[in-house]
Design an enzyme around this catalytic site. Structure first.
Site, PDB file in Angstrom:
ATOM      1  N   GLY A 250       0.825  -1.193   0.000  1.00 40.50           N
ATOM      2  CA  GLY A 250       0.000   0.000   0.000  1.00 40.50           C
ATOM      3  C   GLY A 250       0.860   1.244   0.000  1.00 40.50           C
ATOM      4  O   GLY A 250       2.021   1.224   0.419  1.00 40.50           O
ATOM      5  N   CYS A 251       0.291   2.343  -0.485  1.00 43.34           N
ATOM      6  CA  CYS A 251       1.070   3.577  -0.629  1.00 43.34           C
ATOM      7  C   CYS A 251       1.452   4.156   0.727  1.00 43.34           C
ATOM      8  O   CYS A 251       2.629   4.424   0.988  1.00 43.34           O
ATOM      9  CB  CYS A 251       0.296   4.590  -1.473  1.00 43.34           C
ATOM     10  N   TYR A 252       0.463   4.367   1.603  1.00 43.69           N
ATOM     11  CA  TYR A 252       0.799   4.901   2.927  1.00 43.69           C
ATOM     12  C   TYR A 252       1.751   3.975   3.679  1.00 43.69           C
ATOM     13  O   TYR A 252       2.734   4.444   4.265  1.00 43.69           O
ATOM     14  CB  TYR A 252      -0.467   5.107   3.753  1.00 43.69           C
ATOM     15  N   PRO A 253       1.481   2.656   3.694  1.00 42.16           N
ATOM     16  CA  PRO A 253       2.402   1.778   4.413  1.00 42.16           C
ATOM     17  C   PRO A 253       3.849   1.908   3.940  1.00 42.16           C
ATOM     18  O   PRO A 253       4.774   1.933   4.760  1.00 42.16           O
ATOM     19  CB  PRO A 253       1.825   0.380   4.144  1.00 42.16           C
ATOM     20  N   THR A 254       4.064   2.012   2.621  1.00 41.50           N
ATOM     21  CA  THR A 254       5.440   2.164   2.139  1.00 41.50           C
ATOM     22  C   THR A 254       6.121   3.359   2.798  1.00 41.50           C
ATOM     23  O   THR A 254       7.286   3.284   3.199  1.00 41.50           O
ATOM     24  CB  THR A 254       5.434   2.319   0.599  1.00 41.50           C
TER      25      THR A 254
END
Lengths: 335, 335, 335, 335
Positions: A150-154
């Site tokens: 996921g974008c935020y997790p990265t």
């Protein structure tokens, strides 16, 4: 021999970003694209920026046919729907990079609680590699299925995981305040993402309830070896692309300088992760697969700042990077 | 009888916002404007949005002359320079609203530490009312000099002060993550605020070192009766106007519902402060003097979200509101 | 063998765009960069998006030294200053692509009238190839000096020149209404290009007096074989990049369909110029060297619409394309 | 006695702008609002910027009831639907300002050709005043129904009509190149107006086929006394608000100076129309009912530039101005 790449779910922004990146890739090529809604058009009719550059036709998905044409398929479907398609594709012996959240978490219960659906292929939960080559390159190399992050997790895992692993910070006092460009909200017609709703405005959303929170916690735990608890607040920011995560952590004796050293050591061989002295802006990484990180002391906290492009390192660039690893190419090929 | 208003330092965005608001004010009028750099022009030549609407000439400041022409002067000069001018104006018996930070703090030592200059009029430090009519209307009514609040502090003090006063939250574990439009950076020519530098980008700045941090702490202490410590991170956001502050606090037994009740009671008679159920966006208050506030539970924290317009409630609207109080008008006149 | 590229005048947006494009170029590499103002820094300190990706040091220009290090130099200096530097570099036997207007026009008198300076190297006026490989690839191949086209002219010459050559339109009744992103205004600190001045706003400038007007007329004449007269109005548009030119022409018997056919024939072998059926948006070409063109009948006129990226095909992408031609590479290498 | 105002079709941007403007109006008040889709909510739930400022409930339209509650109704429905509702309201004896195009044109045939529907109330075509008080204040004063002007037409009629009336320009050689903010496209969920589709991009649309073209031609004819022909191209510009029309006309012997004089005379008593020496930007009039106009000589043409706010003078501000005229208030009340 050029890698043959297919896209399932070709109408969205992540699919366009895959297509854009493949145009510059020296060893891979887009050969097929599917979308129920747009069958019969060419991909350039859906995405006019591809006019004169790419004329792959949009077809209705036929997993057996697609598997024959491709060496790897990027599956850009929503969660739930994606897992089923991934299973069909893998059954037909094509390798798959899944953009949905369906195989990212290590626990079926957590998945079903946060996503509110029964998982269509629970056997693969906890047995699918998380597509962060900075930590899992070995497993990605041989994977039939990669769960693209996921974008935020990265933007949170990359700064946090090494600090937890080295026990530089407290595990139970972490605040992640993230600001994302609007492309993260997708390309379906909704009033909430009309230009005049979000332009000249910033707002928080999903406070305390965003599905990327358990993904961050799960992965930092798996990589760092310690359970963590965190508060995560995403914000919709008036820009196309980019995520800036401002992360507040409590040091266990150390300071920002030690954080920077930890990152420099951890990411010395990672071509896309750069600890920097300046305060990174999302513009500094826009359109690229690069990650800029910095740390600052502030009162009794250390403030970590991480900038990525949500469509590139946060989605399609990461997928290309994973593909490169899967097929023995340099991680940076085409990026 | 119409109030006669003067502006000192007429070239910036806060001055333009004062002029804009006065055009709609039923009981006050802009009668004079000064700027060293633009002497001889009309204010509409500096601010073309005033063409055909306001033709006050720009003059070089003469405190005695200006005091004769005006009932109240808005002093829009930088810190340091402002205090000296305020003194001269008050010596000539005109009431002054000061937009700089010169009289906001209660301690000379704190001022000199954070602003790095000797204070030109230290006698008035700690003896000048802070222009937040939500708490200080009585003192503002009779003041010769009002210290107009900083933009970020307004967005943090309004949500925090009542919670500290009611001891609903821990005083030493507060994180203020603020996002501001670019107008907060002023109108002088700098590469850092060129369109192509900040458009399509968000970045933190002044991490751990922004001068609005001691102002927040000082005022919450003065209003709430308890010393606090906080970490403050401002961000430059690609929009003209607006501040969104996302504030992470640790409850002392209570929850978001109690926070909302505390605010509803505290601000029941305040026409500009509205606790709302939705998550406020800066667009909801753009161009107005209104404040929208909400609270949400999130893990072991409560997340407070406060939206203001940095140029209106964060600067020039607050000044008009203060002027209204000083001259016995309804707080909402012209707003 | 990798081409060694130098940049003179490395602080601006066109220089950054050259550096960005070279990072993806398979056969060329940035090896040197100069700027008086920033001597001693690395290029990534001036342009933080290059952090971790390019660490060429910024030096003061020494033409002899630079000529030794480079196969080709991109000269990104302002007009007047540029011609002198180009001369020195060429005297030291390095090939030069000049981004300024100094060698674009065919007449010294026109140059001196519109640019208001004496030309430092008038011998080369009218004897320097105009860097539009769509028309001048032969001459570019062998050139020591290439005059890289202006951004607005590129967006007008490509649609107009073939129509004039084929006599499909009247030569003396042409209106070019162009809309440009803000990066075209450069990176020096000016109030007029501050974010809050140009954001959420569109305005015309230089009406009837912009220097790109004679460049358009000159080149359409040289390519199309007929003198033309045109009215040109540029507009500053709130976006980083892109030029959209809406061009009103009067047909000589034909219509939009014939215009499209003329372009399809003319540009059949040009990899970057694409006649399209949809109405092109600048977003469709953003960050690329591509040109999208269309034509529509409207009353007694034909409306031509041309979209380019002002920094790529309008400046640095064109320069890379020219470099590719000069050194026998495919035009599309790295683009 | 305060005017009681109702809004039919309360969910869109023009309705919100009416509500916003009425909050500042000294003699008028929003008392009712209708919308089929949002019955039962308050207007602040639909438009969160009204939270704490306006709590009118949204109801389903009942013309008889609404007519009782209101002195005037702003009808913000789409064309076709609007005419029917206007008729019902007027039958119940309430005065109506219609935001649709249903009563703007003087010919039923033209209406039905361009709008593709049968007109529901053809008796009123050609017998309804066009709500441009700069020309029709007398007729507006006594009207039961006012056709509120289109946004683009306002920006073209105001500059053109006096020049045609005075025969300063050729009537058959007019090009109107207009640039509009995105709010003009309305608030319904469509992919084409999602933030990421239109941000950082400009594009033409409706070339040669936009419905505002016959409206411009009709009104300039009616006011100026001469038939005209024009080419009109609208563009979608990445900003919330504003229209800039750049108009190319051919002088009949005169020049830009005479154009400015003509306008100064024509609009001497019009509080909202200001000929200016600078080149107007849409930002100069944003959020206001003001119009800035200028003229420049350019080759064999004169270039006229006109800036308005499409939501204010182009829609809701004009409606308030019309209401003021209808009820004997100063045109500027609340504006």
């Amino acid at each position: 021999m050029t890698l043959r790449v297919g896209i399932v779910g070709a109408t969205g922004y992540t699919a366009l970003e895959v297509a854009r990146l493949l145009l510059a890739h020296p060893e891979a090529e887009l050969v097929a694209a599917t979308s129920r809604a747009e069958d019969g058009k060419s991909i350039a009719e859906i995405h006019p920026s591809l006019a004169g550059r790419c004329d792959v036709p949009i077809e209705t998905l036929d997993p057996a046919e697609l598997a024959k044409k491709c060496d790897v398929v990027m599956c850009c479907l929503p969660h739930g729907a994606s897992a089923e398609t991934c299973k069909q594709l893998i059954d037909h012996n094509v390798r798959v990079i899944d953009f949905s959240a369906d195989f990212r978490l290590s626990s079926q219960a957590t998945y079903e609680k946060w996503y509110g659906v029964d998982h269509p292929w629970p056997e693969r939960i906890g047995k699918t590699v998380y597509g962060l080559p900075e930590f899992y390159a070995e497993q990605i190399r041989d994977a039939d299925l990669v769960a693209n992050p996921g974008c935020y997790p990265t933007s949170a895992i990359l700064p946090l995981a090494p600090l937890i692993a080295k026990q530089l910070i407290e595990a139970n006092d972490i605040i992640v305040d993230s600001k994302s460009g609007v492309s993260g909200a997708g390309r379906s017609a909704k009033v909430g993402t009309l230009y005049c709703e979000v332009n000249e405005s910033i707002a928080a959303y999903g406070v305390g309830s965003h599905r990327h929170q358990p993904e961050m916690a799960d992965l930092v735990h798996r990589i760092g070896g310690q359970e963590i608890s965190l508060v995560f607040t995403p914000h919709l920011t008036p820009m196309d692309r980019g995520i800036l995560s401002t992360i507040y952590v409590r040091p266990r004796g150390g300071n920002a300088k030690q954080v920077m050293e930890c990152w420099r050591e951890q990411y010395a061989d990672c071509p896309f992760v750069t600890p920097v002295d300046h305060l990174p802006a999302t513009k500094h990484v826009a359109g690229t697969n690069h990650v800029q990180l910095t740390a600052r002391d502030a009162g009794d906290r250390i403030v970590l700042v991480c900038a990525i492009d949500n469509l590139t390192k946060g989605a399609s660039g990461a997928a290309i990077q994973n593909m490169n690893v899967m097929f023995g190419l340099p991680q940076t090929a085409g990026l």
